[in-house]
Design a protein around this motif. Structure first.
Motif, PDB file in Angstrom:
ATOM      1  N   TYR A  42     -73.610 -36.161  51.395  1.00  0.00           N
ATOM      2  CA  TYR A  42     -73.362 -35.391  50.176  1.00  0.00           C
ATOM      3  C   TYR A  42     -71.884 -35.083  49.974  1.00  0.00           C
ATOM      4  N   ARG A  43     -71.243 -34.546  50.998  1.00  0.00           N
ATOM      5  CA  ARG A  43     -69.838 -34.149  50.852  1.00  0.00           C
ATOM      6  C   ARG A  43     -68.941 -35.364  50.631  1.00  0.00           C
ATOM      7  N   GLY A  44     -69.218 -36.422  51.373  1.00  0.00           N
ATOM      8  CA  GLY A  44     -68.443 -37.645  51.190  1.00  0.00           C
ATOM      9  C   GLY A  44     -68.629 -38.244  49.808  1.00  0.00           C
ATOM     10  N   GLY A  45     -69.865 -38.189  49.312  1.00  0.00           N
ATOM     11  CA  GLY A  45     -70.121 -38.698  47.968  1.00  0.00           C
ATOM     12  C   GLY A  45     -69.375 -37.923  46.911  1.00  0.00           C
ATOM     13  N   LEU A  46     -69.330 -36.614  47.091  1.00  0.00           N
ATOM     14  CA  LEU A  46     -68.628 -35.770  46.124  1.00  0.00           C
ATOM     15  C   LEU A  46     -67.125 -36.009  46.176  1.00  0.00           C
ATOM     16  N   LEU A  47     -66.584 -36.172  47.386  1.00  0.00           N
ATOM     17  CA  LEU A  47     -65.148 -36.439  47.525  1.00  0.00           C
ATOM     18  C   LEU A  47     -64.804 -37.793  46.918  1.00  0.00           C
ATOM     19  N   PHE A  48     -65.646 -38.802  47.154  1.00  0.00           N
ATOM     20  CA  PHE A  48     -65.398 -40.118  46.575  1.00  0.00           C
ATOM     21  C   PHE A  48     -65.458 -40.067  45.057  1.00  0.00           C
ATOM     22  N   ALA A  49     -66.451 -39.361  44.515  1.00  0.00           N
ATOM     23  CA  ALA A  49     -66.566 -39.239  43.058  1.00  0.00           C
ATOM     24  C   ALA A  49     -65.343 -38.541  42.475  1.00  0.00           C
ATOM     25  N   ALA A  50     -64.847 -37.501  43.150  1.00  0.00           N
ATOM     26  CA  ALA A  50     -63.668 -36.775  42.671  1.00  0.00           C
ATOM     27  C   ALA A  50     -62.424 -37.649  42.761  1.00  0.00           C
TER      28      ALA A  50
END
Length: 565
Positions: free
Chosen positions: A149-157
């Motif tokens: 989850y956190r990695g996905g959010l960082l990648f999206a940002a």
């Protein structure tokens, strides 16, 4: 509590996830605010001409004046009164594209968008804006699949705020869709391969259950559509198809034939276009401009510089590359090469070889393929178009950056690195759109608007259709304006023939000197003086004004001549 301490406390109290979501919304706001803040640049107006289906009706200006409004008509949909007229327009669109270096899908989608919303800057750019938002959402899905989850959010940002992607989100060209098809195809393939084959053994798997039949069919459909759409959007997407095949061999060679059928089906869908359109486009291709210099060492150095340049543009400077020295992008690229090298070695030692291999394949392998193709073919294509020709490497490179940041175990340092990257990206993008306006043709239109009924002749030392069509787009067809456009060496003779052959109906002449004529050489001092002497016979110089935009191709000098009384 003092105000400064309150701000520090408030910033610390915000979770990293909240900050990343806020950054995504800020990046969306930047996109929406700047939909119409800049004029179309050269290639964008060509996209509009192709999308109307009237490119085949375009005629290069001759050595006699032409009514500018005739070109304005080509930037709108042609009159249609029946379904057969619509079909004729679509056929004309496809025929116009075969003289271009790109497939038809982007232009076709823009055509139908044009029918719905018109040809304004906001309308034309809004489709890519929506595509970019969908890409960010899919980016979160891909990132979460690989990195949680956190990695996905960082990648999206990181994707949302990346200056290069943000610029292309507002660029009426095919590169924003290219990123979407890249992300979507990778996400679908990884879903079909299985998350358990990607994550390290000591990492809990959220769902080890194999995909159900409906899920398999869904992701298979997504993969086939994304591969077909990518191939019909950009020819170098072929590198990405090879990359996906390599990912299959790396993660799931046991079921290689199933994945090969899926990828092959996506490619086979494009065969009709390949047999008709691509064959004609290859005959029109100008590959000589990519030729390499003589000398082995000079060639190798240039190839390495192109690699650093590409990474520097895509992961750092973004569209600023059109205004800053090349060495800035190369230096930025060298920085990322060092970070990737050291970071990859560290991840390997930590046992992250599985996910590291995946992101290296998605980000670096297509670049490696393009580099090998350039070396073997003795061409330079990697750095072409300010780095946009290999935009399919951007998601993979940002995934690699995300993975490197995610492996920072100390929370304060993790938070500082993640927010630092996002803030740098946002600062570059905000600076780009706030400090670099592009309003040259509006300024020319404003000059004409001071005497809107006065017949005006625009004399321009370029026949390039990007310059001609931008004039036609931004100068109202209601103004009585004619255009005399010739190469720099032929402009003075054509002007002399005009000035001496008839009684001129023009009350003023605007000489538009183009710094980059594109199809011909720049104007020399002798040619400039010759035109000045011709003008002085019946006109006097009233105003001279330099105009500039965001790139060299936007540099003009406007000389306003009014008729002697």
């Amino acid at each position: 509590m003092k105000k400064g301490k309150k701000l520090v406390f408030f910033a610390k109290s915000l979770s990293l996830e909240t900050l990343l979501i806020a950054a995504i919304f800020i990046s969306i706001s930047i996109r929406v605010i700047n939909l119409g803040s800049r004029e179309f640049w050269y290639d964008e107006v060509l996209s509009l001409l192709l999308s109307t289906g009237q490119k085949s009706a375009y005629v290069t200006p001759k050595d006699v004046p032409v009514v500018l409004a005739n070109y304005t008509l080509l930037l709108n949909l042609p009159p249609e009164s029946s379904f057969s007229d619509l079909l004729r327009t679509l056929v004309s669109l496809l025929k116009g594209i075969v003289a271009e270096p790109h497939p038809f899908l982007f232009y076709l989608s823009q055509h139908f968008w044009l029918r719905l919303f018109g040809n304004s800057e906001i309308a034309q750019r809004s489709l890519n804006l929506l595509v970019s938002l969908f890409s960010i959402g899919c980016g979160y899905g891909l990132g979460r699949t690989l990195l949680g989850y956190r990695g996905g959010l960082l990648f999206a940002a990181a994707l949302a705020t990346n200056p290069f992607f943000l610029f292309h989100s507002l660029n009426v060209r095919m590169y924003a869709p290219l990123v979407l098809w890249t992300i979507l195809s990778a996400w679908a393939l990884i879903q079909l391969i299985g998350v358990d084959k990607i994550k390290p053994q000591n990492t809990p798997i959220e769902d080890k259950t194999p995909l159900k039949l409906k899920q398999q069919l869904f992701w298979t459909g997504v993969l086939i559509v994304a591969v077909a759409a990518g191939c019909l959007t950009f020819y170098l997407f072929a590198y990405w198809v090879i990359t996906l095949a390599t990912l299959v061999l790396y993660l799931d060679r046991r079921h290689w034939w199933q994945h090969a059928l899926r990828l092959g089906t996506g490619v086979l869908i494009t065969v009709p276009w390949v047999l008709w359109g691509t064959r004609q486009q290859l005959r029109n291709a100008d590959l000589g401009r990519f030729s390499t210099p003589d000398g082995f060492f000079a060639t190798m150095i240039q190839h390495l510089q192109d690699v650093a340049y590409l990474l520097g543009v895509q992961l750092g400077v973004g569209d600023w590359i059109t205004s800053i020295p090349v060495w800035v992008a190369v230096t930025t690229g060298i920085f990322w090469i060092i970070v990737f090298t050291i970071g990859s070695i560290r991840l390997w030692k930590l046992g992250e070889n599985r996910r590291l291999g995946v992101v290296l394949i998605l980000g670096i392998f297509p670049l490696f393929l393009a580099l090998i193709a350039d070396i073997v073919g003795k061409k330079f294509t990697i750095g072409f178009g300010w780095g946009r020709s290999l935009m399919m490497i951007l998601p993979g490179c940002l995934l690699l950056i995300t993975l490197l940041i995610q492996e920072i175990k100390k929370e304060p340092l993790y938070r500082l690195t993640a927010t630092g990257l996002i803030l740098i990206y946002l600062s570059i993008s905000i600076g780009d759109y706030s400090l670099r306006p592009r309003q040259m043709f509006h300024q020319i239109s404003d000059i004409i608007a001071t005497e809107p009924t006065t017949p005006t002749l625009i004399v321009m030392n370029s026949q390039a259709w990007g310059h001609v069509n931008r004039l036609a787009y931004y100068i109202s067809p209601q103004y009585p304006v004619s255009l005399l456009a010739q190469e720099s060496a032929k402009l003075a003779p054509a002007l002399e023939k005009l000035l001496t052959s008839q009684t001129l109906p023009y009350g003023r002449i605007i000489e538009l000197e183009v710094a980059e004529p594109v199809w011909s050489e720049q104007m020399t001092d002798n040619q400039r003086q010759e035109i000045q002497a011709l003008m002085n016979q019946n006109f006097r110089l009233k105003k001279q004004e330099p105009l500039s935009g965001t790139m060299d191709i936007d540099q003009f000098t406007v000389n306003l001549f009014v008729k002697n009384q």
